[in-house]
Design a protein around this motif. Structure first.
Motif, mmCIF file in Angstrom:
data_model
loop_
_atom_site.group_PDB
_atom_site.id
_atom_site.type_symbol
_atom_site.label_atom_id
_atom_site.label_comp_id
_atom_site.label_asym_id
_atom_site.label_seq_id
_atom_site.Cartn_x
_atom_site.Cartn_y
_atom_site.Cartn_z
ATOM 1 N N ILE A 1 34.481 54.313 70.678
ATOM 2 C CA ILE A 1 34.847 55.703 70.375
ATOM 3 C C ILE A 1 35.320 55.864 68.929
ATOM 4 N N PRO A 2 36.361 55.124 68.479
ATOM 5 C CA PRO A 2 36.769 55.308 67.074
ATOM 6 C C PRO A 2 35.693 54.915 66.073
ATOM 7 N N PHE A 3 34.861 53.923 66.415
ATOM 8 C CA PHE A 3 33.809 53.524 65.483
ATOM 9 C C PHE A 3 32.739 54.610 65.349
ATOM 10 N N PHE A 4 32.337 55.220 66.476
ATOM 11 C CA PHE A 4 31.355 56.305 66.396
ATOM 12 C C PHE A 4 31.950 57.521 65.682
ATOM 13 N N ILE A 5 33.229 57.795 65.905
ATOM 14 C CA ILE A 5 33.892 58.899 65.201
ATOM 15 C C ILE A 5 33.899 58.630 63.697
ATOM 16 N N LEU A 6 34.227 57.391 63.312
ATOM 17 C CA LEU A 6 34.253 57.034 61.895
ATOM 18 C C LEU A 6 32.863 57.147 61.272
ATOM 19 N N ALA B 1 28.396 50.448 67.736
ATOM 20 C CA ALA B 1 29.255 51.468 67.135
ATOM 21 C C ALA B 1 29.886 50.948 65.848
ATOM 22 N N ALA B 2 30.351 49.696 65.881
ATOM 23 C CA ALA B 2 30.940 49.100 64.681
ATOM 24 C C ALA B 2 29.903 48.979 63.571
ATOM 25 N N MET B 3 28.696 48.556 63.939
ATOM 26 C CA MET B 3 27.625 48.448 62.956
ATOM 27 C C MET B 3 27.294 49.811 62.350
ATOM 28 N N SER B 4 27.271 50.852 63.185
ATOM 29 C CA SER B 4 26.951 52.185 62.688
ATOM 30 C C SER B 4 28.011 52.676 61.711
ATOM 31 N N ALA B 5 29.289 52.343 61.962
ATOM 32 C CA ALA B 5 30.358 52.752 61.048
ATOM 33 C C ALA B 5 30.208 52.064 59.694
ATOM 34 N N VAL B 6 29.940 50.757 59.724
ATOM 35 C CA VAL B 6 29.760 50.007 58.474
ATOM 36 C C VAL B 6 28.533 50.519 57.716
ATOM 37 N N TYR B 7 27.456 50.729 58.437
ATOM 38 C CA TYR B 7 26.210 51.195 57.810
ATOM 39 C C TYR B 7 26.389 52.589 57.219
ATOM 40 N N ALA B 8 27.058 53.490 57.979
ATOM 41 C CA ALA B 8 27.282 54.849 57.490
ATOM 42 C C ALA B 8 28.126 54.840 56.219
ATOM 43 N N ALA B 9 29.146 53.978 56.186
ATOM 44 C CA ALA B 9 29.972 53.858 54.988
ATOM 45 C C ALA B 9 29.151 53.335 53.807
ATOM 46 N N PHE B 10 28.292 52.366 54.084
ATOM 47 C CA PHE B 10 27.473 51.766 53.030
ATOM 48 C C PHE B 10 26.539 52.787 52.390
ATOM 49 N N PHE C 1 39.077 58.020 56.823
ATOM 50 C CA PHE C 1 39.772 57.180 57.799
ATOM 51 C C PHE C 1 40.885 57.957 58.510
ATOM 52 N N ILE C 2 41.628 58.753 57.772
ATOM 53 C CA ILE C 2 42.726 59.516 58.376
ATOM 54 C C ILE C 2 42.184 60.551 59.366
ATOM 55 N N GLU C 3 41.117 61.260 58.979
ATOM 56 C CA GLU C 3 40.514 62.238 59.890
ATOM 57 C C GLU C 3 40.007 61.561 61.153
ATOM 58 N N SER C 4 39.377 60.406 61.002
ATOM 59 C CA SER C 4 38.854 59.674 62.159
ATOM 60 C C SER C 4 39.983 59.177 63.044
ATOM 61 N N ALA C 5 41.052 58.666 62.420
ATOM 62 C CA ALA C 5 42.192 58.173 63.188
ATOM 63 C C ALA C 5 42.867 59.289 63.972
ATOM 64 N N ASN C 6 42.984 60.468 63.359
ATOM 65 C CA ASN C 6 43.588 61.606 64.061
ATOM 66 C C ASN C 6 42.792 61.982 65.306
ATOM 67 N N MET C 7 41.475 62.047 65.157
ATOM 68 C CA MET C 7 40.632 62.419 66.291
ATOM 69 C C MET C 7 40.648 61.349 67.375
ATOM 70 N N ALA C 8 40.563 60.074 66.962
ATOM 71 C CA ALA C 8 40.576 58.987 67.937
ATOM 72 C C ALA C 8 41.917 58.906 68.653
ATOM 73 N N SER C 9 43.007 59.112 67.939
ATOM 74 C CA SER C 9 44.342 59.074 68.554
ATOM 75 C C SER C 9 44.485 60.146 69.623
ATOM 76 N N TRP D 1 35.202 55.936 46.537
ATOM 77 C CA TRP D 1 36.261 55.216 47.243
ATOM 78 C C TRP D 1 37.520 56.065 47.379
ATOM 79 N N ARG D 2 37.684 57.066 46.537
ATOM 80 C CA ARG D 2 38.823 57.978 46.685
ATOM 81 C C ARG D 2 38.739 58.799 47.969
ATOM 82 N N ASP D 3 37.508 59.031 48.433
ATOM 83 C CA ASP D 3 37.317 59.830 49.648
ATOM 84 C C ASP D 3 37.534 59.016 50.921
ATOM 85 N N VAL D 4 37.469 57.698 50.815
ATOM 86 C CA VAL D 4 37.532 56.844 52.007
ATOM 87 C C VAL D 4 38.826 57.008 52.795
ATOM 88 N N PRO D 5 40.013 57.024 52.149
ATOM 89 C CA PRO D 5 41.242 57.226 52.938
ATOM 90 C C PRO D 5 41.233 58.513 53.748
#
Length: 427
Positions: free
Chosen positions: A59-64, A241-250, A268-276, A261-265
């Motif tokens: 779930i958090p990986f697909f959200i990310l 899901a983990a692979m898709s998160a890494v690939y999407a980031a790449f 991550f915060i938006e994804s963490a909020n939704m997953a939480s 890289w300034r946008d990455v935090p």
């Protein structure tokens, strides 16, 4: 009586505006304090164990992954590719919207994310070309629902974890129904456009199509990585899901370079909020299901339905009505976590395939995304256009009818969803 008290208390707390996760937990503790004889320690342990399942990491990986794709330029490139392929058909940008939503659904796993990514670009473009606002809203909001039917799907992961079903088989079971529903929504869009003489795009050359495909190939490859990897046995759905998160980031950072890289935090915060938020709901729903089970409510309900002699047809009709009503009041994850532990044992007892039942549940959740008062797709479309909820709700009616017809088809024709996973040897 205990079942009536439990659900009555839960409904009352939700009506007064309490968040669903809090309402679930408070219902359990109030019920325990008055009627149940369950040790508090067991409930606490159940809440902790609810979020310890390895499969839930998907779930958090697909959200990310979805947030990287939404923030990056993947959606824009998919829209361009869809436009050069189908924009010349009657309906023009409307047909592009359906195709683009289907493509983005296959990489995002989220319905609201699909509506936001595609709608924020295509709805203003459609309005600029002279399409009525209702047509633009209806097309994108309804086709955005494909985000939870076409795999990967966060809703399917929730169902699979709740019922101990195979995530991979469920993903494959959503492929053919997803394609069929895409074609049905496209047909509805074509009919609405033809009836009202809406404009269409000039036909693109094969050179333009090749350039658009080459530009979008990195995003489209994510479909192959997730689905191909699961089918080939290279990795599980969670690892996919983990692979898709890494690939999407790449591709967002290094290929398309739409993010820095300034946008990455922020991503991550938006994804963490939704997953939480989702994990908080999961904890409450698992404890709620634990109390139901300790009170023997699902078992008694299953036996009562079997004794009524409804059979598969009658039971599935009742399930569809119940889930459609629930879709008007709650978001999909909550519905699945609360009702699946109750309905699933009955379905199994009646001989309904668990994977087929999962697809039926998912389609109901998809319809709930475009039905008021809490249809999430409606709120996203309203935010894009500043239209009121009533106007947005009316806009989706032709496509809503189509989706209800599709629900009947997928409910009573199990082969539609079961053919592919069986052909692939996953069942």
């Amino acid at each position: 009586m205990n079942a009536a008290i439990l659900f009555g208390l839960l409904f009352l707390l939700m009506v007064v505006g309490m968040p669903i996760g809090v309402a679930l937990g408070l219902t359990v503790f109030l019920f325990m304090g008055v009627l149940a004889n369950v040790p508090l320690e067991s409930v606490t342990l159940k809440m902790m164990s609810a979020v310890e399942k390895f499969e839930l990491l998907a779930i958090p990986f697909f959200i990310l992954a979805g947030n990287f794709l939404t923030s990056g330029g993947v959606a824009r490139r998919m829209i361009r590719f869809a436009n050069v392929m189908v924009g010349h058909i009657t309906g023009g940008l409307g047909m592009t919207a359906v195709a683009a939503c289907a493509l983005f659904a296959a990489v995002s796993g989220s319905s609201p994310a699909t509506v936001l990514a595609i709608g924020s670009i295509l709805i203003p473009a459609m309005l600029k070309q002279g399409f009525p606002q209702r047509f633009a809203i209806g097309t994108v909001a309804s086709a955005g629902g494909l985000g939870i039917l076409i795999p990967p799907s966060i809703v399917m992961v929730m169902y699979a974890v709740t019922t101990n079903s195979s995530i991979g088989a469920l993903f494959m079971a959503g492929v053919v129904p997803g394609i069929v529903l895409t074609l049905m929504l496209a047909a509805t869009t074509w009919w609405q456009a033809k009836k009202n003489h809406f404009p269409k795009q000039p036909k693109a050359s094969w050179r333009e199509r090749w350039e658009a495909f080459r530009d979008a190939i990195w995003g489209l490859m994510l479909i192959l990585i997730v689905m191909g990897g699961i089918y080939a046995g290279i990795f599980t759905a969670t690892e996919a899901a983990a692979m898709s998160a890494v690939y999407a980031a790449f591709i967002a950072l290094y290929v398309y370079r739409d993010l820095t890289w300034r946008d990455v935090p922020r991503v991550f915060i938006e994804s963490a909020n939704m997953a939480s938020m989702l994990f908080f709901i999961i904890s409450g729903a698992v404890v709620f299901s634990f109390i139901l089970t300790s009170e023997q409510i699902p078992q008694m309900l299953a036996q009562a339905i079997i004794d009524m002699g409804l059979g598969q047809i009658g039971f599935l009709l009742i399930v569809n009505i119940l889930l459609l009503v629930a879709g008007n009041l709650m978001e999909p994850s909550s519905i699945i976590l609360i009702l699946a532990p109750i309905l699933f044992p009955v379905a199994v007892a009646l001989g309904i395939d668990p994977i087929h039942f999962g697809v039926v549940v998912t389609v109901n959740m998809e319809i709930g995304m475009i039905t008021p008062p809490v249809g999430l797709n409606l709120f996203v479309a309203s935010g894009i256009t500043r239209a009121g909820l009533t106007e947005v709700s009316v806009s989706v009616l032709p496509w809503l009818v189509t989706m209800l017809l599709f629900l009947i088809l997928v409910t009573y024709w199990p082969a539609l969803s079961l053919w592919l996973p069986r052909a692939l040897g996953m069942m």
